[in-house]
Scaffold this motif. Structure first.
Motif, PDB file in Angstrom:
ATOM      1  N   ARG A  61     -28.505   0.623  13.265  1.00 16.25           N
ATOM      2  CA  ARG A  61     -27.970   0.934  14.591  1.00 16.25           C
ATOM      3  C   ARG A  61     -28.814   0.345  15.738  1.00 16.25           C
ATOM      4  O   ARG A  61     -28.302  -0.366  16.596  1.00 16.25           O
ATOM      5  CB  ARG A  61     -27.838   2.449  14.757  1.00 16.25           C
ATOM      6  N   TRP A  62     -30.100   0.648  15.762  1.00 18.80           N
ATOM      7  CA  TRP A  62     -30.939   0.165  16.866  1.00 18.80           C
ATOM      8  C   TRP A  62     -31.141  -1.350  16.834  1.00 18.80           C
ATOM      9  O   TRP A  62     -31.031  -2.003  17.883  1.00 18.80           O
ATOM     10  CB  TRP A  62     -32.277   0.913  16.864  1.00 18.80           C
ATOM     11  N   PRO A  63     -31.427  -1.963  15.677  1.00 16.22           N
ATOM     12  CA  PRO A  63     -31.569  -3.424  15.656  1.00 16.22           C
ATOM     13  C   PRO A  63     -30.280  -4.150  16.057  1.00 16.22           C
ATOM     14  O   PRO A  63     -30.333  -5.181  16.736  1.00 16.22           O
ATOM     15  CB  PRO A  63     -31.935  -3.733  14.207  1.00 16.22           C
ATOM     16  N   PHE A  64     -29.121  -3.611  15.639  1.00 17.12           N
ATOM     17  CA  PHE A  64     -27.859  -4.255  16.010  1.00 17.12           C
ATOM     18  C   PHE A  64     -27.644  -4.169  17.521  1.00 17.12           C
ATOM     19  O   PHE A  64     -27.202  -5.127  18.156  1.00 17.12           O
ATOM     20  CB  PHE A  64     -26.691  -3.596  15.267  1.00 17.12           C
ATOM     21  N   GLU A  65     -27.960  -3.008  18.099  1.00 13.27           N
ATOM     22  CA  GLU A  65     -27.843  -2.849  19.553  1.00 13.27           C
ATOM     23  C   GLU A  65     -28.771  -3.826  20.274  1.00 13.27           C
ATOM     24  O   GLU A  65     -28.375  -4.469  21.258  1.00 13.27           O
ATOM     25  CB  GLU A  65     -28.194  -1.415  19.961  1.00 13.27           C
ATOM     26  N   LYS A  66     -30.000  -3.938  19.774  1.00  5.06           N
ATOM     27  CA  LYS A  66     -30.974  -4.819  20.403  1.00  5.06           C
ATOM     28  C   LYS A  66     -30.514  -6.273  20.355  1.00  5.06           C
ATOM     29  O   LYS A  66     -30.600  -7.006  21.353  1.00  5.06           O
ATOM     30  CB  LYS A  66     -32.329  -4.674  19.702  1.00  5.06           C
ATOM     31  N   ASN A  67     -29.999  -6.701  19.208  1.00  2.14           N
ATOM     32  CA  ASN A  67     -29.527  -8.076  19.066  1.00  2.14           C
ATOM     33  C   ASN A  67     -28.345  -8.364  19.988  1.00  2.14           C
ATOM     34  O   ASN A  67     -28.274  -9.425  20.612  1.00  2.14           O
ATOM     35  CB  ASN A  67     -29.125  -8.351  17.614  1.00  2.14           C
ATOM     36  N   SER A  68     -27.429  -7.404  20.084  1.00  2.00           N
ATOM     37  CA  SER A  68     -26.261  -7.628  20.931  1.00  2.00           C
ATOM     38  C   SER A  68     -26.636  -7.622  22.409  1.00  2.00           C
ATOM     39  O   SER A  68     -25.985  -8.273  23.236  1.00  2.00           O
ATOM     40  CB  SER A  68     -25.186  -6.562  20.665  1.00  2.00           C
ATOM     41  N   TYR A  69     -27.702  -6.910  22.747  1.00  2.00           N
ATOM     42  CA  TYR A  69     -28.144  -6.830  24.151  1.00  2.00           C
ATOM     43  C   TYR A  69     -28.932  -8.074  24.555  1.00  2.00           C
ATOM     44  O   TYR A  69     -28.751  -8.607  25.661  1.00  2.00           O
ATOM     45  CB  TYR A  69     -29.008  -5.582  24.335  1.00  2.00           C
ATOM     46  N   LEU A  70     -29.804  -8.541  23.667  1.00  4.31           N
ATOM     47  CA  LEU A  70     -30.704  -9.634  24.020  1.00  4.31           C
ATOM     48  C   LEU A  70     -30.086 -11.020  23.847  1.00  4.31           C
ATOM     49  O   LEU A  70     -30.504 -11.973  24.507  1.00  4.31           O
ATOM     50  CB  LEU A  70     -31.984  -9.544  23.185  1.00  4.31           C
ATOM     51  N   LYS A  71     -29.117 -11.135  22.953  1.00  5.93           N
ATOM     52  CA  LYS A  71     -28.520 -12.446  22.684  1.00  5.93           C
ATOM     53  C   LYS A  71     -27.208 -12.599  23.450  1.00  5.93           C
ATOM     54  O   LYS A  71     -26.252 -11.851  23.207  1.00  5.93           O
ATOM     55  CB  LYS A  71     -28.307 -12.627  21.179  1.00  5.93           C
ATOM     56  N   ALA A 130     -23.960 -12.877  21.455  1.00  3.61           N
ATOM     57  CA  ALA A 130     -23.725 -11.873  20.419  1.00  3.61           C
ATOM     58  C   ALA A 130     -22.694 -10.847  20.884  1.00  3.61           C
ATOM     59  O   ALA A 130     -22.563 -10.574  22.077  1.00  3.61           O
ATOM     60  CB  ALA A 130     -25.034 -11.165  20.059  1.00  3.61           C
ATOM     61  N   PHE A 131     -21.956 -10.301  19.910  1.00  3.30           N
ATOM     62  CA  PHE A 131     -20.933  -9.293  20.216  1.00  3.30           C
ATOM     63  C   PHE A 131     -20.992  -8.235  19.116  1.00  3.30           C
ATOM     64  O   PHE A 131     -21.011  -8.555  17.930  1.00  3.30           O
ATOM     65  CB  PHE A 131     -19.561  -9.950  20.258  1.00  3.30           C
ATOM     66  N   LEU A 132     -21.014  -6.970  19.520  1.00  4.81           N
ATOM     67  CA  LEU A 132     -21.146  -5.856  18.581  1.00  4.81           C
ATOM     68  C   LEU A 132     -19.838  -5.070  18.482  1.00  4.81           C
ATOM     69  O   LEU A 132     -19.239  -4.697  19.470  1.00  4.81           O
ATOM     70  CB  LEU A 132     -22.271  -4.913  19.023  1.00  4.81           C
ATOM     71  N   VAL A 133     -19.415  -4.844  17.225  1.00  4.32           N
ATOM     72  CA  VAL A 133     -18.224  -4.029  16.955  1.00  4.32           C
ATOM     73  C   VAL A 133     -18.627  -2.858  16.076  1.00  4.32           C
ATOM     74  O   VAL A 133     -19.298  -3.050  15.054  1.00  4.32           O
ATOM     75  CB  VAL A 133     -17.141  -4.844  16.205  1.00  4.32           C
TER      76      VAL A 133
END
Length: 247
Positions: free
Chosen positions: A227-237, A240-243
């Motif tokens: 959860r946290w790493p996926f959020e971080k990746n979608s925020y910083l990149k 990137a797009f999170l579903v």
């Protein structure tokens, strides 16, 4: 809902990389009939754990036999959701990060070199006392054990201990157990670390690329894993797009 689905489909189509996180809720194994798992014992009229308990009156033996039968089933079958996931990503550059520990994902068609299971893999044994960091494939043991089960059950009913049939560590002679974080006090991480390294290398190549992150039934159990790493990746990149998909 249709607008959401259309958006997700378009993101899948345009993605250069797809990272999928499978949470604990993604595997609905409750729908698997126990009599199907206990099929190897059909010849001796045992069709579930309750019947096995009634026959043996030995909790240690029942628990071990049940674990082995579930493991044996999981080595040969998959779930429809995994087959659908394979169809979704098979033509993409993907990686799967799963919190599940069964081998059901291995028969789905998904490339095993693109799957990492940090919480453990039931296809591996480790020393129950973690005296060594060695891990062992358990396919041969499980297949042989299940093949001999009618005779093993007969022996246990006659008073023999299930300990005579357990796998043992060659270093300390303590029983081996499944290489699963939740099962042991000292989890041997060597079971997943090589794949984790591949995952980290793969993730490093997604910088400045169209990365789609898909969470499937991910809750707040071990949020530092998905959860946290996926959020971080979608925020910083920027690309990137999170579903997030939940039941």
């Amino acid at each position: 809902m249709n607008n959401q689905m259309d958006l997700i489909k378009s993101k899948i189509e345009e993605a250069e990389y797809i990272l999928v996180g499978c949470g604990l809720g993604f595997e609905n194994t409750e729908s698997i009939a126990e009599e199907v798992i206990y099929k190897p014992l059909a010849t001796i009229d045992i069709n579930g754990k309750a019947k096995l308990q009634e026959e043996l009156q030995d909790e240690e033996a029942v628990n071990w036999i049940h674990q082995i039968l579930v493991n044996y089933y999981n080595k040969q079958n998959t779930l429809e959701v995994y087959s659908k996931l394979y169809e979704l990503v098979k033509d993409k550059n993907y990686f799967i990060l799963s919190m599940n520990t069964s081998e059901l994902i291995m028969q789905s068609g998904l490339d095993q070199s693109k799957i990492v299971m940090p919480c453990g893999n039931e296809g591996l044994f480790q020393c129950s006392k973690s005296c060594t960091h060695n891990i062992h494939l358990n396919n041969e043991y499980v297949e042989n054990f299940v093949g001999q089960l009618p005779e093993i059950i007969k022996s246990i009913k006659s008073g023999e201990s299930v300990k005579a049939y357990l796998p043992y560590c060659k270093e300390c002679n303590e029983p081996l157990t499944f290489n699963v974080r939740a099962n042991v006090d000292n989890y041997v991480e060597e079971g997943y670390l090589p794949q984790w390294q591949k995952y980290m290398e793969w993730l490093s190549r997604t910088l400045n690329r169209k990365l789609l992150l898909i969470e499937l039934e991910v809750n707040f159990t071990l949020p530092s894993l998905i959860r946290w790493p996926f959020e971080k990746n979608s925020y910083l990149k920027n690309k990137a797009f999170l579903v997030r998909v939940n039941h």
